[in-house]
Scaffold this motif. Structure first.
Motif, PDB file in Angstrom:
ATOM      1  N   TYR A 459       0.840  -1.204   0.000  1.00  0.00           N
ATOM      2  CA  TYR A 459       0.000   0.000   0.000  1.00  0.00           C
ATOM      3  C   TYR A 459       0.873   1.251   0.000  1.00  0.00           C
ATOM      4  O   TYR A 459       0.626   2.197  -0.741  1.00  0.00           O
ATOM      5  CB  TYR A 459      -0.921   0.013   1.216  1.00  0.00           C
ATOM      6  CG  TYR A 459      -1.780   1.252   1.254  1.00  0.00           C
ATOM      7  CD1 TYR A 459      -2.983   1.285   0.574  1.00  0.00           C
ATOM      8  CD2 TYR A 459      -1.372   2.390   1.926  1.00  0.00           C
ATOM      9  CE1 TYR A 459      -3.755   2.422   0.566  1.00  0.00           C
ATOM     10  CE2 TYR A 459      -2.126   3.531   1.923  1.00  0.00           C
ATOM     11  CZ  TYR A 459      -3.327   3.535   1.244  1.00  0.00           C
ATOM     12  OH  TYR A 459      -4.088   4.670   1.221  1.00  0.00           O
ATOM     13  N   LEU A 460       1.901   1.226   0.846  1.00  0.00           N
ATOM     14  CA  LEU A 460       2.774   2.400   0.954  1.00  0.00           C
ATOM     15  C   LEU A 460       3.670   2.560  -0.260  1.00  0.00           C
ATOM     16  O   LEU A 460       4.277   3.602  -0.453  1.00  0.00           O
ATOM     17  CB  LEU A 460       3.644   2.272   2.203  1.00  0.00           C
ATOM     18  CG  LEU A 460       2.932   2.468   3.535  1.00  0.00           C
ATOM     19  CD1 LEU A 460       3.875   2.143   4.672  1.00  0.00           C
ATOM     20  CD2 LEU A 460       2.436   3.888   3.664  1.00  0.00           C
ATOM     21  N   LEU A 477      -5.581  -1.678  -2.936  1.00  0.00           N
ATOM     22  CA  LEU A 477      -6.092  -0.650  -2.035  1.00  0.00           C
ATOM     23  C   LEU A 477      -5.471   0.701  -2.345  1.00  0.00           C
ATOM     24  O   LEU A 477      -6.156   1.723  -2.324  1.00  0.00           O
ATOM     25  CB  LEU A 477      -5.823  -1.038  -0.583  1.00  0.00           C
ATOM     26  CG  LEU A 477      -6.682  -2.169  -0.031  1.00  0.00           C
ATOM     27  CD1 LEU A 477      -6.192  -2.602   1.325  1.00  0.00           C
ATOM     28  CD2 LEU A 477      -8.127  -1.719   0.057  1.00  0.00           C
ATOM     29  N   ALA A 481      -7.073   4.298  -3.449  1.00  0.00           N
ATOM     30  CA  ALA A 481      -7.022   5.302  -2.390  1.00  0.00           C
ATOM     31  C   ALA A 481      -7.554   6.668  -2.810  1.00  0.00           C
ATOM     32  O   ALA A 481      -8.364   7.258  -2.116  1.00  0.00           O
ATOM     33  CB  ALA A 481      -5.609   5.426  -1.860  1.00  0.00           C
ATOM     34  N   TRP A 484     -11.647   6.231  -4.448  1.00  0.00           N
ATOM     35  CA  TRP A 484     -12.672   5.291  -3.988  1.00  0.00           C
ATOM     36  C   TRP A 484     -13.969   5.971  -3.607  1.00  0.00           C
ATOM     37  O   TRP A 484     -15.007   5.315  -3.561  1.00  0.00           O
ATOM     38  CB  TRP A 484     -12.158   4.449  -2.841  1.00  0.00           C
ATOM     39  CG  TRP A 484     -11.881   5.229  -1.592  1.00  0.00           C
ATOM     40  CD1 TRP A 484     -10.724   5.844  -1.272  1.00  0.00           C
ATOM     41  CD2 TRP A 484     -12.779   5.468  -0.522  1.00  0.00           C
ATOM     42  NE1 TRP A 484     -10.835   6.472  -0.077  1.00  0.00           N
ATOM     43  CE2 TRP A 484     -12.091   6.257   0.416  1.00  0.00           C
ATOM     44  CE3 TRP A 484     -14.098   5.110  -0.251  1.00  0.00           C
ATOM     45  CZ2 TRP A 484     -12.674   6.676   1.591  1.00  0.00           C
ATOM     46  CZ3 TRP A 484     -14.670   5.534   0.924  1.00  0.00           C
ATOM     47  CH2 TRP A 484     -13.966   6.306   1.837  1.00  0.00           C
ATOM     48  N   THR A 485     -13.935   7.280  -3.353  1.00  0.00           N
ATOM     49  CA  THR A 485     -15.203   7.926  -3.009  1.00  0.00           C
ATOM     50  C   THR A 485     -16.158   7.894  -4.200  1.00  0.00           C
ATOM     51  O   THR A 485     -17.367   7.864  -4.033  1.00  0.00           O
ATOM     52  CB  THR A 485     -14.980   9.374  -2.560  1.00  0.00           C
ATOM     53  OG1 THR A 485     -14.104   9.991  -3.481  1.00  0.00           O
ATOM     54  CG2 THR A 485     -14.382   9.439  -1.178  1.00  0.00           C
ATOM     55  N   ASN A 486     -15.594   7.879  -5.423  1.00  0.00           N
ATOM     56  CA  ASN A 486     -16.439   7.768  -6.607  1.00  0.00           C
ATOM     57  C   ASN A 486     -16.696   6.321  -7.015  1.00  0.00           C
ATOM     58  O   ASN A 486     -17.707   6.027  -7.633  1.00  0.00           O
ATOM     59  CB  ASN A 486     -15.790   8.498  -7.788  1.00  0.00           C
ATOM     60  CG  ASN A 486     -15.797   9.988  -7.573  1.00  0.00           C
ATOM     61  OD1 ASN A 486     -16.708  10.519  -6.947  1.00  0.00           O
ATOM     62  ND2 ASN A 486     -14.772  10.663  -8.049  1.00  0.00           N
ATOM     63  N   LEU A 491     -12.518  -0.269  -3.371  1.00  0.00           N
ATOM     64  CA  LEU A 491     -11.976  -0.386  -2.030  1.00  0.00           C
ATOM     65  C   LEU A 491     -12.688  -1.479  -1.250  1.00  0.00           C
ATOM     66  O   LEU A 491     -12.084  -2.228  -0.496  1.00  0.00           O
ATOM     67  CB  LEU A 491     -12.152   0.940  -1.302  1.00  0.00           C
ATOM     68  CG  LEU A 491     -11.449   1.037   0.029  1.00  0.00           C
ATOM     69  CD1 LEU A 491     -10.000   1.357  -0.219  1.00  0.00           C
ATOM     70  CD2 LEU A 491     -12.073   2.105   0.875  1.00  0.00           C
TER      71      LEU A 491
END
Lengths: 525, 320
Positions: A459-460, A477, A481, A484-486, A491
């Motif tokens: 992820y990092l 993921l 990052a 993902w709101t859309n 996610l």
């Protein structure tokens, strides 16, 4: 008084007891309960652990069997136009699940554009006579549910706008039309395919004039001014409003006879290489290219791969990595800990110091250094494996060592030594089996630790695992990052699977720990 | 006790020295990337030349150590903050990390202990089972999953918190403003779930053990009520392992959480670490490594020593 002469009983009066029979111990009526059987009995009682074990099994099955069940395409199958799309399965769509739709708010212009895709799809000959109502019935109509429009609140200086909230739109069909450049031979093949299947891929091109909203957007096929549909029948552009019997005025490119044009010469020389610019209905173009309709169990990921397959691939990588690390740590840790614990004294002191120093190196630094130094030579996955092993065995060694300190002073060890058993035999035959339960438990608990650390590192971006063939949960993921709101599904599925796996492994490990602890026998609380 | 502490401290410095040496050698061996910009490249190459980056490795290490001991010079940042001393760069990142983690610490320690005590007292009742289930959930799920969950609920659904922590300029130029604090609530929550769960589990385990011990029976026999016996005897003894753990966590605050800093774009130590790798800023990478090593060792040693200070039995045992 019977004055028997006990000293002179004749020999023939004696009979041997059990003569002719073999003297053995009486056989147990039950089966003996061994260490592992005992553990199993206790493990069985723990319902939570059983459920966890089943879920783990299901996730493992998912990881390994998904590629077998998805027959139409592989994990490397990529379609960039259908990236970030939600789940879509034709079989479930009728039940309202996995139908590839999202709920969104539309202004009137956007709504007409979306509805227009269905209208244009019905009108492959470019007659320009299809009404909105007919378009709504189309198979290619992306708008699945339209709600009543409401006027927005009056804002000073601006006209109130019609807004349609909570409309359901099918995101695969929403892609609609697009311009493609195909070779002439390909054009002929598409036409042939159209004949065979009765489906339509090629649609009329759009003219470039003052009513063209965007020359690159093949979905504005009707006359527009500032994104709103207009009619030019009266000579000037008049905005039209949405109604079922509205016929949008088409803006197709037509030749001198008024017939729509389907291709435009875009360059290239001879018959085979001449490039045609065509306007395709992407949904059918996809079917033409691949031979199946787009169906994705979990939708597609940020690049356009099948998320279900990518997720399975990531899980496979994580699980295999975790299991092999756990096994290697077990071997190294057990040997190291056994030597420390058995010999003790100076050997123990020196080995402990080495382990201490290694243990205190921050793990993140170890991983980073391994990645930078080795990833270009042996690849990121082996270097991650080395990093995990380089410090991971220490915990195992410490546990084994403690067990050895507990058991090495016991009488049975002394007895074995007195009988001449060698060190090696005492270590592995007499002491080690006693610490097996502890060691197995910690080996199992290493697995969730590795999976979560690995996903965190990828992820990092410290470990770069994402490419066309491999991916990891963390990469999925981190790809999700920012966006993902859309696209919540990007996610949701990786996070859900990861969390479930963590929870179940911890439950399972705890159950195992209790099961291997004989001192808990009979303690029912 | 004094001798024990001294021994531990000396050992810690030995370990520290070994780790720093190995890290230094491995980091200096890395290929150094130069920027595209011609002028900048010349400046950097000239500086490296002057700083002895082309000399043998051990000489370089000697120069490095000498720089630290005489001038407190940990090298220079070349890409993150051009020609800023590495120490200053690290220190400027420390405050945000510490703040977020401190808030989370203040939130999670009392809650964790309270839940733990409650669960232990209500052992095997539904309250305990509920808390234990929640603990299992929250301990297992990785912290960044909460981070997304917090973002989803508080930013996406409710819209009460910002998606990421404000930059210094947006929040009025200080880390202490109310606006900044509001924007920090999301990462604080994301960090706290796991910590609360961990502490609850630990407290419950320790307290249930002390609650069933013989001296509790004695305390009840001599006439103390259950709550008296619990607070005066069980809790006091249960605190022996809990307190050192809390102190260790407190030291660990300085190191922070890389993932949380990345998700909420907190300009802290963890983000600095990721940046230093991605930009090949090796002096920053080195000082961050030293920092993490030191914090880890310090947390360990303070944990061990505090056991002795809290529990007289252990103090006696070490005096040999």
């Amino acid at each position: 008084m019977n004055n028997a002469d006990y000293n002179n009983i004749p020999k023939d009066k004696f009979v041997l007891v059990n003569a002719g029979q073999r003297l053995t111990d009486k056989k147990f009526e039950d089966k003996p309960i061994g260490y592992f059987r005992d553990a199993w009995i206790r493990f069985r009682k723990n319902k939570g652990s059983i459920v966890a074990a089943i879920i783990i099994l299901l996730i493992v099955l998912y990881a390994f069997l998904t590629p077998l069940f998805i027959t139409t395409h592989s994990a490397t199958f990529l379609d960039a136009y259908y990236a970030k799309k939600p789940a879509r399965l034709m079989s479930l769509a009728k039940a309202g699940m996995s139908d590839g739709t999202v709920t969104r708010t539309f202004a009137e212009g956007g709504l007409v554009k979306a509805l227009g895709i269905g209208v244009a799809a019905e009108d492959w000959t470019g007659t320009g006579k299809v009404t909105i109502a007919q378009g709504k019935e189309s198979y290619y109509q992306p708008m699945k549910k339209i709600t009543e429009g409401t006027l927005t609140a009056e804002i000073k200086g601006a006209k109130p706008k019609m807004v349609y909230q909570n409309c359901k739109i099918e995101t695969y069909l929403e892609v609609g039309f697009m311009y493609k450049s195909v070779e002439q031979s390909e054009y002929a093949r598409i036409r042939e395919w159209e004949e065979q299947t009765g489906l339509h891929v090629l649609y009329p091109l759009i003219a470039k004039n003052e009513y063209t909203q965007d020359v690159n957007d093949a979905n504005y096929w009707y006359k527009t001014v500032k994104g709103n549909p207009v009619t030019t029948k009266s000579g000037t552009a008049v905005q039209v409003s949405l109604s079922d019997d509205l016929v949008l005025e088409d803006n197709y490119k037509r030749d001198e006879n008024g017939d729509p044009v389907y291709y435009e010469y875009a360059g290239g020389g001879d018959h085979a290489t001449a490039q045609y610019k065509v306007r395709v209905l992407y949904y059918n173009y996809y079917r033409y290219l691949n031979g199946f309709e787009p169906e994705y169990l979990f939708g597609t990921d940020s690049q356009g791969y099948d998320l279900a397959l990518r997720l399975a691939g990531g899980l496979r990588l994580s699980l295999l990595l975790a299991v092999s690390i756990s096994a290697i740590n077990l071997v190294i840790g057990a040997i190291y800990g056994a030597i420390e614990g058995y010999y003790g004294g100076a050997v123990d002191l020196i080995l402990e110091r080495i382990a201490d120093i290694l243990y205190d190196v921050p793990f993140i630094v170890v991983v980073t250094l391994f990645q930078i130094h080795l990833a270009s030579k042996v690849g990121p996955i082996p270097s991650l494996l080395f990093a995990f092993i380089s410090t991971g065995w220490i915990g195992m060694a410490a546990r084994t060592r403690t067990q050895f300190y507990r058991f090495k002073g016991q009488e049975y060890v002394l007895a074995a030594r007195t009988l001449g058993a060698k060190d090696w035999r005492i270590i592995w035959k007499h002491i080690f089996p006693n610490s097996l339960g502890t060691i197995i438990t910690s080996a199992v608990l290493v697995i969730p630790g590795v999976i979560s650390t690995e996903s965190m590192l990828s992820y990092l971006g410290i470990v770069k695992l994402g490419n066309s063939t491999t991916t990891s949960l963390g990469t999925l993921l981190s790809d999700a990052a920012g966006i993902w709101t859309n696209y919540p599904h990007l996610l949701l599925y990786p996070a859900l699977v990861l969390s479930l796996l963590m929870i179940c492994f911890n439950l399972f490990g705890n159950g195992l720990r209790d099961a291997f602890n004989p001192s808990l026998r009979g303690v029912e609380d | 006790m004094g001798k024990y502490v001294l021994k531990r401290v000396l050992l810690m410095f030995f370990t520290f020295f070994v780790i720093v040496t190995i890290s230094f050698l491995l980091i200096r061996l890395l290929p150094r990337e130069l920027p595209q910009d011609k002028n900048l490249r010349d400046v950097i190459v000239a500086r490296w030349e002057a700083l002895g980056y082309n000399k043998p490795l051990l000489t370089q290490y000697w120069i490095y150590l000498k720089g630290i001991f005489t001038k407190w010079d940990f090298g220079t940042s070349w890409y993150i903050q051009f020609r800023e001393p590495a120490w200053n760069v690290l220190m400027s990142r420390l405050l945000p990390t510490v703040l977020v983690n401190l808030y989370s610490f203040i939130l999670s320690v009392p809650l964790g202990i309270a839940f733990g005590i409650y669960a232990a007292i209500k052992k095997n009742k539904w309250q305990d089972q509920f808390i234990s289930t929640m603990v299992m959930l929250f301990v297992s799920v990785p912290s960044y999953v909460y981070a997304f969950l917090v973002q989803y609920i508080f930013y996406f659904k409710l819209g009460v918190l910002p998606l990421t922590v404000y930059s210094l300029a947006d929040a009025g130029g200080s880390w202490w403003t109310g606006k900044m604090f509001v924007s920090m609530i999301a990462p604080i929550l994301a960090l706290s779930f796991g910590q609360i769960a961990g502490l609850t589990r630990f407290t419950r385990a320790e307290l249930t053990e002390t609650l069933t011990s013989d001296y509790m029976l004695l305390a009840r026999t001599k006439g103390l009520t259950r709550s008296q016996a619990t607070t005066r005897h069980a809790l006091k003894n249960a605190m022996v392992p809990i307190l050192p753990m809390i102190i260790g966590t407190f030291i660990g605050i300085l190191a922070g959480s890389m993932v949380i800093e990345q998700i909420f774009s907190i300009p802290g130590v963890g983000q600095l670490y990721i940046k230093s790798i991605n930009l090949f800023d090796y002096d920053i990478f080195m000082i961050d490594t030293i920092f993490y090593t030191f914090i880890g060792l310090l947390a360990g040693i303070i944990n061990d020593i505090s056991y002795g200070f809290i529990d007289p039995r252990i103090r006696m045992g070490s005096r040999k």
